[in-house]
Design an enzyme around this catalytic site. Structure first.
Site, PDB file in Angstrom:
ATOM      1  CG  ASP A 145      -2.711   6.189   0.072  1.00  0.00           C
ATOM      2  OD1 ASP A 145      -3.621   6.007  -0.768  1.00  0.00           O
ATOM      3  OD2 ASP A 145      -2.776   5.764   1.241  1.00  0.00           O
ATOM      4  CD  GLU A 177      -7.244   2.790   1.396  1.00  0.00           C
ATOM      5  OE1 GLU A 177      -6.514   3.578   0.792  1.00  0.00           O
ATOM      6  OE2 GLU A 177      -7.085   2.494   2.598  1.00  0.00           O
ATOM      7  CG  HIS A 212      -2.115   0.859   1.115  1.00  0.00           C
ATOM      8  ND1 HIS A 212      -3.293   0.409   0.566  1.00  0.00           N
ATOM      9  CD2 HIS A 212      -2.345   2.145   1.440  1.00  0.00           C
ATOM     10  CE1 HIS A 212      -4.191   1.373   0.577  1.00  0.00           C
ATOM     11  NE2 HIS A 212      -3.641   2.447   1.101  1.00  0.00           N
ATOM     12  CG  HIS A 268     -11.356   4.398   3.437  1.00  0.00           C
ATOM     13  ND1 HIS A 268     -11.505   5.641   3.999  1.00  0.00           N
ATOM     14  CD2 HIS A 268     -10.040   4.100   3.531  1.00  0.00           C
ATOM     15  CE1 HIS A 268     -10.312   6.068   4.420  1.00  0.00           C
ATOM     16  NE2 HIS A 268      -9.414   5.159   4.142  1.00  0.00           N
ATOM     17  CG  HIS A 295      -3.230  -0.204   4.491  1.00  0.00           C
ATOM     18  ND1 HIS A 295      -4.183  -0.755   3.676  1.00  0.00           N
ATOM     19  CD2 HIS A 295      -3.710   1.024   4.822  1.00  0.00           C
ATOM     20  CE1 HIS A 295      -5.187   0.101   3.528  1.00  0.00           C
ATOM     21  NE2 HIS A 295      -4.933   1.185   4.218  1.00  0.00           N
ATOM     22  CG  HIS A 315      -9.630   0.674   5.743  1.00  0.00           C
ATOM     23  ND1 HIS A 315      -9.782   1.785   6.547  1.00  0.00           N
ATOM     24  CD2 HIS A 315      -8.528   0.902   4.978  1.00  0.00           C
ATOM     25  CE1 HIS A 315      -8.813   2.651   6.259  1.00  0.00           C
ATOM     26  NE2 HIS A 315      -8.038   2.137   5.330  1.00  0.00           N
ATOM     27  CG  ASP A 358      -1.231   3.957   4.672  1.00  0.00           C
ATOM     28  OD1 ASP A 358      -1.473   4.339   3.507  1.00  0.00           O
ATOM     29  OD2 ASP A 358      -2.008   4.169   5.613  1.00  0.00           O
TER      30      ASP A 358
HETATM   31 ZN   LIG Z   1      -6.197   2.945   4.298  1.00  0.00          ZN
END
Ligand SMILES: [Zn+2]
Length: 425
Positions: A48, A151, A46, A178, A240, A219, A347
């Site tokens: 972003d 995500e 993961h 999420h 993650h 999540h 992340d």
């Molecule tokens: Zn996340």
């Protein structure tokens, strides 16, 4: 530049001293970590970066302006990916579940567009990748196999047709929720409306299995995790998340779920998010949220509210999370689920601050060096880096091949399966 380096001769002398010092401090654990990461692709679950570029202050959505060939303001660029020995990356194409301005699909498509433009822009370092064979081939060629992970299952807008279209665009995992509970799945950070998955939610999982899209249960609530493990025909991932037994945060994985992973075959990709790896940071962030909630009704002016929150932060220094704490979570997942069920999901670029020692994508080898010092075998470190994930991806691909021979794409709707009154034209 060394701070006291003003004359040429002195600079030269200092440079020699620094090199000699570095040699003297040669770290055998780090050398071993680096060697291991040359032998197997490090697959990070993961990152972003697409969202970071979308929201870049200087030039939002401008992939060319956010030049990865120079040092970026975020956690990720080409030089640091190289230093971090990243072998394959799941780039997160994230869509907030809270947006209200338009359908989620538009934002999801824009995120595909940004991520694909990032990958296309650096063909010497990134290669578009869709599966295990791509990862293995590109690792040999020295390029970072670049996969896409969606995500937030809200982006399918309760439609299995949309799910399939996203697969065709390259999505290879979908985090079922999420932070917002959906019509068909409970999120960890929201109310549990269904006790886990609804029947349509189970159909989403079955269709992901048929497509070969990994089911990502970071999540989601523990009820949803458990329901997914009951219904899935392929190994799951947590792209993650860390261990709930060490840090009591709703985003982490309880031991009861870790213990089910050997049977399922899946992998927890341990994350570096400070509040998920340090109880002190988790408690701090909760106290800060509580303070904001307390102030909000009293301070309607946003600028004044921000000023008061900043005053609170100044009076309450934030504790630090550390690389060693991340290693503790990796140790715990190995202890509870086994060495075959642990991976890495940083992340980076999805967090505003990082643990000390894991500041950006260049630091992955330091984490492996810490585990070397803790007695991890080379074989277990290779599993952690990428072998476990390669096994999971291959297994999901084989399951998809079998299911596609057995059944057609699902045309079931949420109305049929849940009696939902959600309207889909
Ligand atoms: Zn996340």
């Amino acid at each position: 530049m060394h701070p006291v380096c003003r004359s040429g001769l002195l600079c030269f002398a200092l440079a020699l001293t620094t090199t000699a010092a570095a040699d003297a401090q040669a770290d055998p654990a780090l050398d071993r970590a680096r060697k291991i990461l040359r032998s197997v692709p490090l697959i990070d679950g993961h990152n972003d970066l697409p969202w970071e570029i979308r929201n870049s202050k200087a030039a939002p959505r401008d992939v060319a302006a956010y030049d990865l060939r120079s040092k970026t303001p975020g956690h990720t660029d080409l030089e640091r990916l190289k230093a971090g020995q990243v072998g394959a990356q799941f780039w997160s194409i994230y869509v907030p579940g809270e947006i209200k301005d338009s359908g989620f699909a538009r934002v999801q498509l824009e995120e595909f567009d940004i991520a694909r433009r990032i990958i296309e822009r650096y063909p010497e370092r990134f290669a578009p990748a869709n599966g295990a064979a791509d990862i293995e081939r590109e690792f040999k060629r020295g390029r970072i196999a670049s996969l896409l992970g969606m995500e937030g299952g809200h982006v399918i807008e309760n439609s299995l047709g949309a799910l399939r279209a996203y697969y065709d665009l390259g999505a290879r995992y979908m985090t079922l929720t999420h932070n917002v509970t959906l019509d068909w799945a409970d999120a960890a950070a929201d109310s549990a409306r269904h006790g886990g998955l609804t029947e349509f939610g189970r159909e989403v999982v079955r269709e992901m299995n048929r497509l070969g899209m990994l089911v990502d249960i970071s999540h989601v609530s523990p009820g949803t995790m458990s329901d997914v493990l009951d219904v899935t025909a392929a190994p799951v991932i947590f792209s993650h998340s860390s261990a709930r037994a060490l840090t009591d945060h709703v985003r982490n994985v309880p031991d009861s779920i870790l213990q089910r992973l050997p049977k399922n075959g899946g992998v927890v990709m341990v994350t570096f998010v400070p509040a998920f790896v340090s109880q002190e940071v988790a408690d701090y962030e909760k106290a800060e949220t509580d303070e904001i909630e307390r102030l909000r009704p009293q301070v309607p002016d946003t600028a004044e509210l921000r000023r008061q929150v900043e005053a609170w932060e100044a009076a309450h220094p934030r504790p630090e999370a550390t690389l060693k704490q991340v290693a503790d979570h990796i140790d715990h997942v190995r202890k509870m689920a086994g060495a075959d069920h642990v991976g890495i999901g940083s992340d980076f670029d999805g967090i505003s601050y990082t643990p000390v020692g894991l500041e950006d994508v260049s630091t992955f080898p330091m984490l492996f060096a810490e585990l070397v010092k803790r007695g991890w075998s080379d074989d277990d470190l290779r599993k952690l880096a990428g072998r476990n994930m390669l096994r999971v991806i291959k297994s999901a691909e084989a399951t998809a091949g079998r299911l596609q021979r057995e059944r057609q794409p699902s045309t079931r709707t949420i109305q049929e399966l849940d009696g939902s009154t959600v309207s889909v034209p």
